[in-house]
Design a protein around this motif. Structure first.
Motif, PDB file in Angstrom:
ATOM      1  N   THR A  57       0.835  -1.203   0.000  1.00 43.06           N
ATOM      2  CA  THR A  57       0.000   0.000   0.000  1.00 43.06           C
ATOM      3  C   THR A  57       0.868   1.251   0.000  1.00 43.06           C
ATOM      4  O   THR A  57       0.674   2.160  -0.811  1.00 43.06           O
ATOM      5  CB  THR A  57      -0.934   0.002   1.225  1.00 43.06           C
ATOM      6  N   VAL A  58       1.834   1.294   0.904  1.00 44.32           N
ATOM      7  CA  VAL A  58       2.713   2.459   0.998  1.00 44.32           C
ATOM      8  C   VAL A  58       3.510   2.616  -0.291  1.00 44.32           C
ATOM      9  O   VAL A  58       3.615   3.721  -0.841  1.00 44.32           O
ATOM     10  CB  VAL A  58       3.636   2.349   2.231  1.00 44.32           C
ATOM     11  N   SER A  59       4.056   1.527  -0.802  1.00 48.14           N
ATOM     12  CA  SER A  59       4.845   1.587  -2.039  1.00 48.14           C
ATOM     13  C   SER A  59       4.020   2.100  -3.213  1.00 48.14           C
ATOM     14  O   SER A  59       4.504   2.902  -4.016  1.00 48.14           O
ATOM     15  CB  SER A  59       5.413   0.210  -2.379  1.00 48.14           C
ATOM     16  N   ALA A  60       2.773   1.659  -3.301  1.00 48.10           N
ATOM     17  CA  ALA A  60       1.904   2.109  -4.397  1.00 48.10           C
ATOM     18  C   ALA A  60       1.625   3.603  -4.301  1.00 48.10           C
ATOM     19  O   ALA A  60       1.644   4.317  -5.313  1.00 48.10           O
ATOM     20  CB  ALA A  60       0.594   1.318  -4.393  1.00 48.10           C
ATOM     21  N   HIS A  61       1.383   4.091  -3.102  1.00 46.98           N
ATOM     22  CA  HIS A  61       1.112   5.515  -2.931  1.00 46.98           C
ATOM     23  C   HIS A  61       2.363   6.362  -3.178  1.00 46.98           C
ATOM     24  O   HIS A  61       2.289   7.429  -3.785  1.00 46.98           O
ATOM     25  CB  HIS A  61       0.517   5.799  -1.558  1.00 46.98           C
ATOM     26  N   VAL A  62       3.510   5.883  -2.719  1.00 49.10           N
ATOM     27  CA  VAL A  62       4.765   6.599  -2.980  1.00 49.10           C
ATOM     28  C   VAL A  62       5.032   6.618  -4.485  1.00 49.10           C
ATOM     29  O   VAL A  62       5.438   7.644  -5.037  1.00 49.10           O
ATOM     30  CB  VAL A  62       5.940   5.974  -2.197  1.00 49.10           C
ATOM     31  N   ALA A  63       4.781   5.503  -5.166  1.00 46.57           N
ATOM     32  CA  ALA A  63       4.974   5.444  -6.617  1.00 46.57           C
ATOM     33  C   ALA A  63       4.063   6.441  -7.327  1.00 46.57           C
ATOM     34  O   ALA A  63       4.484   7.116  -8.276  1.00 46.57           O
ATOM     35  CB  ALA A  63       4.718   4.025  -7.125  1.00 46.57           C
ATOM     36  N   CYS A  64       2.838   6.556  -6.876  1.00 48.04           N
ATOM     37  CA  CYS A  64       1.902   7.525  -7.462  1.00 48.04           C
ATOM     38  C   CYS A  64       2.444   8.941  -7.301  1.00 48.04           C
ATOM     39  O   CYS A  64       2.473   9.719  -8.261  1.00 48.04           O
ATOM     40  CB  CYS A  64       0.529   7.397  -6.803  1.00 48.04           C
ATOM     41  N   LEU A  65       2.876   9.268  -6.104  1.00 47.58           N
ATOM     42  CA  LEU A  65       3.418  10.605  -5.843  1.00 47.58           C
ATOM     43  C   LEU A  65       4.693  10.853  -6.654  1.00 47.58           C
ATOM     44  O   LEU A  65       4.924  11.951  -7.152  1.00 47.58           O
ATOM     45  CB  LEU A  65       3.688  10.788  -4.355  1.00 47.58           C
ATOM     46  N   ARG A  66       5.493   9.822  -6.809  1.00 47.54           N
ATOM     47  CA  ARG A  66       6.718   9.934  -7.607  1.00 47.54           C
ATOM     48  C   ARG A  66       6.368  10.137  -9.084  1.00 47.54           C
ATOM     49  O   ARG A  66       6.938  10.999  -9.753  1.00 47.54           O
ATOM     50  CB  ARG A  66       7.585   8.690  -7.423  1.00 47.54           C
ATOM     51  N   ASP A  67       5.408   9.354  -9.576  1.00 49.35           N
ATOM     52  CA  ASP A  67       4.978   9.477 -10.981  1.00 49.35           C
ATOM     53  C   ASP A  67       4.402  10.849 -11.279  1.00 49.35           C
ATOM     54  O   ASP A  67       4.513  11.343 -12.401  1.00 49.35           O
ATOM     55  CB  ASP A  67       3.952   8.393 -11.327  1.00 49.35           C
ATOM     56  N   CYS A  68       3.799  11.478 -10.280  1.00 48.89           N
ATOM     57  CA  CYS A  68       3.231  12.815 -10.438  1.00 48.89           C
ATOM     58  C   CYS A  68       4.284  13.909 -10.292  1.00 48.89           C
ATOM     59  O   CYS A  68       3.975  15.091 -10.430  1.00 48.89           O
ATOM     60  CB  CYS A  68       2.118  13.046  -9.415  1.00 48.89           C
ATOM     61  N   GLY A  69       5.503  13.525  -9.962  1.00 47.27           N
ATOM     62  CA  GLY A  69       6.574  14.498  -9.819  1.00 47.27           C
ATOM     63  C   GLY A  69       6.585  15.232  -8.489  1.00 47.27           C
ATOM     64  O   GLY A  69       7.270  16.239  -8.339  1.00 47.27           O
ATOM     65  N   LEU A  70       5.833  14.723  -7.520  1.00 48.53           N
ATOM     66  CA  LEU A  70       5.760  15.384  -6.215  1.00 48.53           C
ATOM     67  C   LEU A  70       6.793  14.859  -5.229  1.00 48.53           C
ATOM     68  O   LEU A  70       7.142  15.540  -4.268  1.00 48.53           O
ATOM     69  CB  LEU A  70       4.350  15.225  -5.628  1.00 48.53           C
ATOM     70  N   VAL A  71       7.266  13.640  -5.473  1.00 46.53           N
ATOM     71  CA  VAL A  71       8.223  12.983  -4.586  1.00 46.53           C
ATOM     72  C   VAL A  71       9.378  12.468  -5.435  1.00 46.53           C
ATOM     73  O   VAL A  71       9.183  12.044  -6.571  1.00 46.53           O
ATOM     74  CB  VAL A  71       7.531  11.811  -3.836  1.00 46.53           C
ATOM     75  N   THR A  72      10.545  12.525  -4.873  1.00 49.14           N
ATOM     76  CA  THR A  72      11.729  12.003  -5.555  1.00 49.14           C
ATOM     77  C   THR A  72      12.435  11.026  -4.636  1.00 49.14           C
ATOM     78  O   THR A  72      12.329  11.145  -3.402  1.00 49.14           O
ATOM     79  CB  THR A  72      12.671  13.156  -5.981  1.00 49.14           C
ATOM     80  N   GLY A  73      13.128  10.062  -5.228  1.00 50.46           N
ATOM     81  CA  GLY A  73      13.861   9.077  -4.448  1.00 50.46           C
ATOM     82  C   GLY A  73      15.359   9.260  -4.597  1.00 50.46           C
ATOM     83  O   GLY A  73      15.850   9.534  -5.687  1.00 50.46           O
ATOM     84  N   ARG A  74      16.074   9.107  -3.498  1.00 47.63           N
ATOM     85  CA  ARG A  74      17.532   9.189  -3.481  1.00 47.63           C
ATOM     86  C   ARG A  74      18.065   7.826  -3.062  1.00 47.63           C
ATOM     87  O   ARG A  74      17.973   7.443  -1.905  1.00 47.63           O
ATOM     88  CB  ARG A  74      17.979  10.269  -2.488  1.00 47.63           C
ATOM     89  N   PRO A  75      18.598   7.062  -4.037  1.00 43.90           N
ATOM     90  CA  PRO A  75      19.122   5.744  -3.685  1.00 43.90           C
ATOM     91  C   PRO A  75      20.387   5.861  -2.837  1.00 43.90           C
ATOM     92  O   PRO A  75      21.226   6.730  -3.055  1.00 43.90           O
ATOM     93  CB  PRO A  75      19.461   5.109  -5.032  1.00 43.90           C
ATOM     94  N   GLU A  76      20.451   4.999  -1.855  1.00 40.08           N
ATOM     95  CA  GLU A  76      21.656   4.889  -1.022  1.00 40.08           C
ATOM     96  C   GLU A  76      21.831   3.409  -0.716  1.00 40.08           C
ATOM     97  O   GLU A  76      21.115   2.854   0.125  1.00 40.08           O
ATOM     98  CB  GLU A  76      21.500   5.708   0.264  1.00 40.08           C
ATOM     99  N   GLY A  77      22.751   2.798  -1.417  1.00 44.87           N
ATOM    100  CA  GLY A  77      22.911   1.354  -1.303  1.00 44.87           C
ATOM    101  C   GLY A  77      21.663   0.661  -1.819  1.00 44.87           C
ATOM    102  O   GLY A  77      21.199   0.947  -2.924  1.00 44.87           O
ATOM    103  N   ARG A  78      21.092  -0.196  -1.001  1.00 44.57           N
ATOM    104  CA  ARG A  78      19.871  -0.920  -1.388  1.00 44.57           C
ATOM    105  C   ARG A  78      18.612  -0.197  -0.932  1.00 44.57           C
ATOM    106  O   ARG A  78      17.512  -0.699  -1.123  1.00 44.57           O
ATOM    107  CB  ARG A  78      19.908  -2.323  -0.811  1.00 44.57           C
ATOM    108  N   GLN A  79      18.767   0.963  -0.326  1.00 41.05           N
ATOM    109  CA  GLN A  79      17.628   1.719   0.191  1.00 41.05           C
ATOM    110  C   GLN A  79      17.361   2.935  -0.686  1.00 41.05           C
ATOM    111  O   GLN A  79      18.251   3.430  -1.364  1.00 41.05           O
ATOM    112  CB  GLN A  79      17.903   2.174   1.613  1.00 41.05           C
TER     113      GLN A  79
END
Length: 129
Positions: A57-79
């Protein structure tokens, strides 16, 4: 031309983009995630613990926000650490809170979209238990 006329003078694609923006923020879980990320970056596992929701559920909502350009991810290792991609989003949230305070939360009484509306998801402590 007054301010209201200027707001309504935009073309259809501008209106469509605004509709998409507000739709992306219309889900209680996504709005909670945005409000949490306003305090600083977080991993999905952090959000799971704080929200008490399933990883999917959380991953799907984060993906939606990311797809909309509202959230960005910063990879650090496997996280991946997620954060708000635009500081202007905080201005939108602040303006919404100001509007809600000014209207006395009257929108909650709206027969179509309010908390008591038919088919509206009511997210209270009692319904989560």
């Amino acid at each position: 031309m007054n301010k209201r006329d200027t707001c309504l003078a935009g073309n259809t694609s501008d209106l469509d983009a605004a509709v998409a923006l507000f739709h992306s923020l219309s889900d209680a879980t996504r709005l909670t995630i945005v409000r949490r990320l306003a305090d600083g970056e977080a991993r999905v596992v952090d959000l799971i613990g704080e929200l008490g929701l399933a990883q999917s559920t959380v991953s799907a909502h984060v993906a939606c926000l990311r797809d909309c350009g509202l959230v960005t991810g910063r990879p650090e290792g496997r996280q991946v650490f997620y954060s708000l991609s635009r500081p202007e989003l905080l201005d939108v949230l602040a303006a919404a809170e100001t509007l809600l305070a000014a209207t006395g939360n009257a929108v909650a009484l709206c027969p179509t979209y309010g908390t008591g509306a038919r088919g509206a998801a009511i997210d209270t402590e009692e319904t989560r238990q």
